[in-house]
Design a protein around this motif. Structure first.
Motif, PDB file in Angstrom:
ATOM      1  N   TYR A 169       0.691  -1.250   0.040  1.00 34.92           N
ATOM      2  CA  TYR A 169      -0.001   0.050  -0.016  1.00 34.92           C
ATOM      3  C   TYR A 169       0.805   1.317   0.113  1.00 34.92           C
ATOM      4  CZ  TYR A 169      -4.456  -2.644   0.674  1.00 34.92           C
ATOM      5  OH  TYR A 169      -5.392  -3.340   0.479  1.00 34.92           O
ATOM      6  N   GLY A 170       1.994   1.423   0.665  1.00 35.28           N
ATOM      7  CA  GLY A 170       2.951   2.334   0.744  1.00 35.28           C
ATOM      8  C   GLY A 170       3.214   2.649  -0.888  1.00 35.28           C
ATOM      9  N   TYR A 171       3.797   1.500  -1.536  1.00 36.85           N
ATOM     10  CA  TYR A 171       4.066   1.847  -3.013  1.00 36.85           C
ATOM     11  C   TYR A 171       3.081   2.352  -3.926  1.00 36.85           C
ATOM     12  CZ  TYR A 171       9.241   1.186  -3.083  1.00 36.85           C
ATOM     13  OH  TYR A 171      10.695   1.526  -2.902  1.00 36.85           O
ATOM     14  N   LEU A 172       1.644   1.606  -3.551  1.00 38.29           N
ATOM     15  CA  LEU A 172       0.513   1.916  -4.231  1.00 38.29           C
ATOM     16  C   LEU A 172       0.251   3.247  -4.256  1.00 38.29           C
ATOM     17  CD1 LEU A 172      -1.609   0.875  -6.059  1.00 38.29           C
ATOM     18  CD2 LEU A 172      -3.093   0.464  -4.131  1.00 38.29           C
ATOM     19  N   PHE A 173       0.040   4.109  -3.007  1.00 35.07           N
ATOM     20  CA  PHE A 173      -0.182   5.495  -2.703  1.00 35.07           C
ATOM     21  C   PHE A 173       0.900   6.330  -3.305  1.00 35.07           C
ATOM     22  CE2 PHE A 173      -3.614   5.667   0.488  1.00 35.07           C
ATOM     23  CZ  PHE A 173      -4.264   4.472   0.307  1.00 35.07           C
ATOM     24  N   GLY A 174       1.995   5.939  -3.157  1.00 29.71           N
ATOM     25  CA  GLY A 174       3.311   6.533  -3.690  1.00 29.71           C
ATOM     26  C   GLY A 174       3.004   6.597  -5.151  1.00 29.71           C
ATOM     27  N   PHE A 175       2.700   5.643  -6.055  1.00 31.00           N
ATOM     28  CA  PHE A 175       2.833   5.662  -7.183  1.00 31.00           C
ATOM     29  C   PHE A 175       1.643   6.522  -7.723  1.00 31.00           C
ATOM     30  CE2 PHE A 175       0.764   3.933 -11.133  1.00 31.00           C
ATOM     31  CZ  PHE A 175       1.899   3.602 -12.061  1.00 31.00           C
ATOM     32  N   ILE A 176       0.554   6.378  -7.247  1.00 32.87           N
ATOM     33  CA  ILE A 176      -0.533   7.222  -7.533  1.00 32.87           C
ATOM     34  C   ILE A 176      -0.488   8.565  -7.263  1.00 32.87           C
ATOM     35  CG2 ILE A 176      -3.011   7.836  -6.897  1.00 32.87           C
ATOM     36  CD1 ILE A 176      -3.415   4.898  -5.879  1.00 32.87           C
ATOM     37  N   ALA A 177       0.561   8.901  -6.153  1.00 31.54           N
ATOM     38  CA  ALA A 177       0.874  10.367  -5.939  1.00 31.54           C
ATOM     39  C   ALA A 177       1.780  10.911  -7.138  1.00 31.54           C
ATOM     40  CB  ALA A 177       1.430  10.531  -4.347  1.00 31.54           C
ATOM     41  N   GLY A 178       2.693  10.125  -7.253  1.00 33.86           N
ATOM     42  CA  GLY A 178       3.462  10.568  -8.473  1.00 33.86           C
ATOM     43  C   GLY A 178       2.908  10.452  -9.840  1.00 33.86           C
ATOM     44  N   ASN A 199       6.535  25.470  -7.054  1.00 32.61           N
ATOM     45  CA  ASN A 199       5.180  25.130  -7.582  1.00 32.61           C
ATOM     46  C   ASN A 199       4.781  23.733  -7.310  1.00 32.61           C
ATOM     47  OD1 ASN A 199       2.627  25.646  -9.244  1.00 32.61           O
ATOM     48  ND2 ASN A 199       3.821  24.020 -10.819  1.00 32.61           N
ATOM     49  N   VAL A 200       5.627  22.687  -7.521  1.00 31.69           N
ATOM     50  CA  VAL A 200       5.477  21.295  -6.985  1.00 31.69           C
ATOM     51  C   VAL A 200       5.218  21.316  -5.627  1.00 31.69           C
ATOM     52  CG1 VAL A 200       6.197  18.966  -7.045  1.00 31.69           C
ATOM     53  CG2 VAL A 200       6.545  20.636  -9.051  1.00 31.69           C
ATOM     54  N   GLY A 201       5.740  22.076  -4.706  1.00 29.80           N
ATOM     55  CA  GLY A 201       5.707  21.895  -3.448  1.00 29.80           C
ATOM     56  C   GLY A 201       4.065  22.199  -2.769  1.00 29.80           C
ATOM     57  N   PHE A 202       3.470  23.246  -3.942  1.00 27.09           N
ATOM     58  CA  PHE A 202       2.109  23.356  -3.436  1.00 27.09           C
ATOM     59  C   PHE A 202       1.219  22.345  -3.906  1.00 27.09           C
ATOM     60  CE2 PHE A 202      -1.899  25.084  -4.629  1.00 27.09           C
ATOM     61  CZ  PHE A 202      -2.524  25.633  -3.527  1.00 27.09           C
ATOM     62  N   THR A 203       1.598  21.926  -5.134  1.00 31.12           N
ATOM     63  CA  THR A 203       0.719  20.603  -5.616  1.00 31.12           C
ATOM     64  C   THR A 203       1.014  19.479  -4.696  1.00 31.12           C
ATOM     65  OG1 THR A 203       1.446  21.317  -7.769  1.00 31.12           O
ATOM     66  CG2 THR A 203       0.642  19.102  -7.751  1.00 31.12           C
ATOM     67  N   CYS A 204       2.122  19.214  -4.141  1.00 33.64           N
ATOM     68  CA  CYS A 204       2.241  18.082  -3.113  1.00 33.64           C
ATOM     69  C   CYS A 204       1.506  18.543  -1.823  1.00 33.64           C
ATOM     70  CB  CYS A 204       3.896  17.809  -2.851  1.00 33.64           C
ATOM     71  SG  CYS A 204       4.646  17.228  -4.399  1.00 33.64           S
ATOM     72  N   GLY A 205       1.425  19.680  -1.522  1.00 33.22           N
ATOM     73  CA  GLY A 205       0.407  19.889  -0.193  1.00 33.22           C
ATOM     74  C   GLY A 205      -0.974  19.507  -0.447  1.00 33.22           C
ATOM     75  N   VAL A 206      -1.355  19.958  -1.780  1.00 37.84           N
ATOM     76  CA  VAL A 206      -2.763  19.507  -1.987  1.00 37.84           C
ATOM     77  C   VAL A 206      -2.817  18.038  -2.156  1.00 37.84           C
ATOM     78  CG1 VAL A 206      -4.560  19.771  -3.863  1.00 37.84           C
ATOM     79  CG2 VAL A 206      -3.342  21.778  -3.363  1.00 37.84           C
ATOM     80  N   VAL A 207      -2.014  17.551  -2.625  1.00 41.12           N
ATOM     81  CA  VAL A 207      -2.100  15.773  -3.008  1.00 41.12           C
ATOM     82  C   VAL A 207      -1.813  15.217  -1.472  1.00 41.12           C
ATOM     83  CG1 VAL A 207      -1.189  13.928  -3.850  1.00 41.12           C
ATOM     84  CG2 VAL A 207      -1.542  15.814  -5.339  1.00 41.12           C
TER      85      VAL A 207
END
Length: 444
Positions: A169-178, A199-207
């Protein structure tokens, strides 16, 4: 016609591609070599295992979690990995790529490791494959997107799942996030209008907020942490001042022992995307990065802060973005604004959380670059207030919390500043004298 300066930059870029790769690789080699100055091979190996198999939520200082040598090796390993990914996509080293590699190296001091970064990188390139675009188009999202590495570690090691399921699940969630970061990052540039360089920092904050909300809805407790080290100021002051001096001397040597071109670099606002290698050349960019390194290191020491994992990460990130939007003229107002707000509200200015709010808060340096020093100071002050309250939203699984907060600051300030600027320009036009010849035409 190509100007003499443009011709010089073009020729310099052609002959210096290997030099740029060598420069990035030298950072990894430096950290790998220094690791064995601080710890024995057995201590480094043991520390690396601890780093790879532990939760990594913001703020987990790998100096405190493991040891200094293992942390330096972790940073060197991820830096080499980043260079390998860049080579794989056959991308040329430019300002954004230098910023990305330095950012990966920086956050490898507190939160990123090879285990929790891999699924995000794979997910970002899978998006490129599915959408049939060149892998290079997802390169920056893959590298910067590793900000969500703690999501992978948190699910694997810290929410009570059996080990095999935790990995899955860790890798699944990480894959989806990426996978979702590349299209979202492209979309969110319009939200900040390029005035937050993370900009990706803001995106990662939302995700990250989305994933944290999902995990919390299942009864899991996802919270930021504070694992902080101290006592390494003397050693790392010597290391980083020596590194930045070497960078400065190298930049001056490549620039014929002059500062020619640096004043031109300072005229850029820094708004995305400002690639200093493209606009000003590698040598001038190297000088800029070195000067930002001095300023960042002295900023930490001036406030009595510790040169630990997070603050070193802040310093290296500022230096990296010295190739991609930041320079001394747009960074200093932000640092001043954070400092003034901290003193006014009786913050402990030596606290690591406050120190890194200043360093990483320079994500909104383009606001100062475009609208001037006073507005930049105001932006820095506002940033400290906002960033103090955004960590809970994503539970610390987004390492770029300041990029998340900086996106909100830019989104709030820029429309207001643009409206004021528009009204000022209208008034200026009304005050301008009318051309008599035009007045006669109108009367006819």
């Amino acid at each position: 016609m190509i100007s003499e300066n443009q011709l010089y930059i073009t020729q310099h870029d052609v002959i210096s591609q290997n030099v740029k790769y060598g420069f990035l690789l030298s950072i990894a080699l430096l950290f790998a070599s220094l690791a064995f100055v601080f710890n024995t091979p057995l201590e480094i190996y043991s520390g690396m295992i601890t780093i790879l198999t532990s939760p990594a939520n913001l703020t987990t200082d790998y100096f405190a979690l493991a040891n200094v040598g293992a942390t330096l090796c972790n940073s060197a390993l991820l830096t080499v990995h980043s260079i390998g990914v860049i080579r794989m996509t056959r991308a040329k080293v430019n300002g954004p790529i230098i910023a990305a590699v330095f950012t990966v190296a920086a956050f490898s001091f507190f939160g990123k490791n090879l285990y929790n970064s891999m699924p995000i990188v794979i997910g970002a390139f899978a998006y490129a494959r599915v959408t049939e675009v060149p892998a290079e188009k997802s390169l920056l999202a893959a590298l910067f997107g590793t900000a969500l590495g703690p999501l992978v570690s948190e699910i694997t090691f810290n929410i009570g799942l059996p080990f095999p399921l935790g990995i899955f699940y860790g890798y699944l969630f990480g894959f989806i996030a990426g996978f979702v970061i590349p299209p979202l990052a492209k979309h969110f540039v319009g939200f900040t209008k390029g005035f937050s360089v993370y900009n990706v920092g803001f995106t990662c904050g939302v995700v990250g907020t989305m994933f944290t909300s999902l995990l919390r809805s299942t009864g899991r407790n996802i919270e930021p942490v504070s694992v902080i080290s101290s006592g390494n100021n003397q050693a790392f002051t010597i290391i980083f001042l020596s590194l930045f001096t070497f960078m400065l001397i190298s930049g001056l040597y490549l620039n014929s022992w002059t500062l020619n071109g640096y004043s031109a670099l300072l005229k850029h606002s820094g708004q995305l995307s400002t690639d200093f290698l493209k606009t000003n050349g590698f040598s001038v960019t190297l000088i800029n990065m070195a000067l930002l390194g001095y300023i960042s290191t002295l900023y930490v020491l001036f406030h009595g802060g510790e040169l630990n994992g997070p603050s070193i990460g802040g310093i290296l990130t500022v230096v990296g973005f010295g190739a991609f939007g930041k320079h001394i003229r747009n960074v200093l107002p932000i640092l001043i604004g954070v400092t003034l707000m901290g003193f006014l509200n009786d913050y402990d200015m030596s606290a690591t959380s406050v120190v890194i709010a200043g360093l990483f808060g320079t994500t909104i340096a383009p606001i100062a670059g475009r609208y001037g020093t006073l507005i930049g100071i105001l932006a820095g002050a506002l940033h400290l207030s906002v960033v103090s309250n955004t960590g809970y939203l994503h539970g610390g699984i987004n390492l770029y919390n300041n990029g998340f907060a900086g996106g909100f600051v830019a989104a709030i300030m820029i429309p207001l500043l643009e409206a004021v600027q528009y009204q000022q320009e209208k008034r200026k036009q009304l005050r301008e004298p009318v051309d008599p010849a035009e007045e006669i035409k109108v009367s006819k």
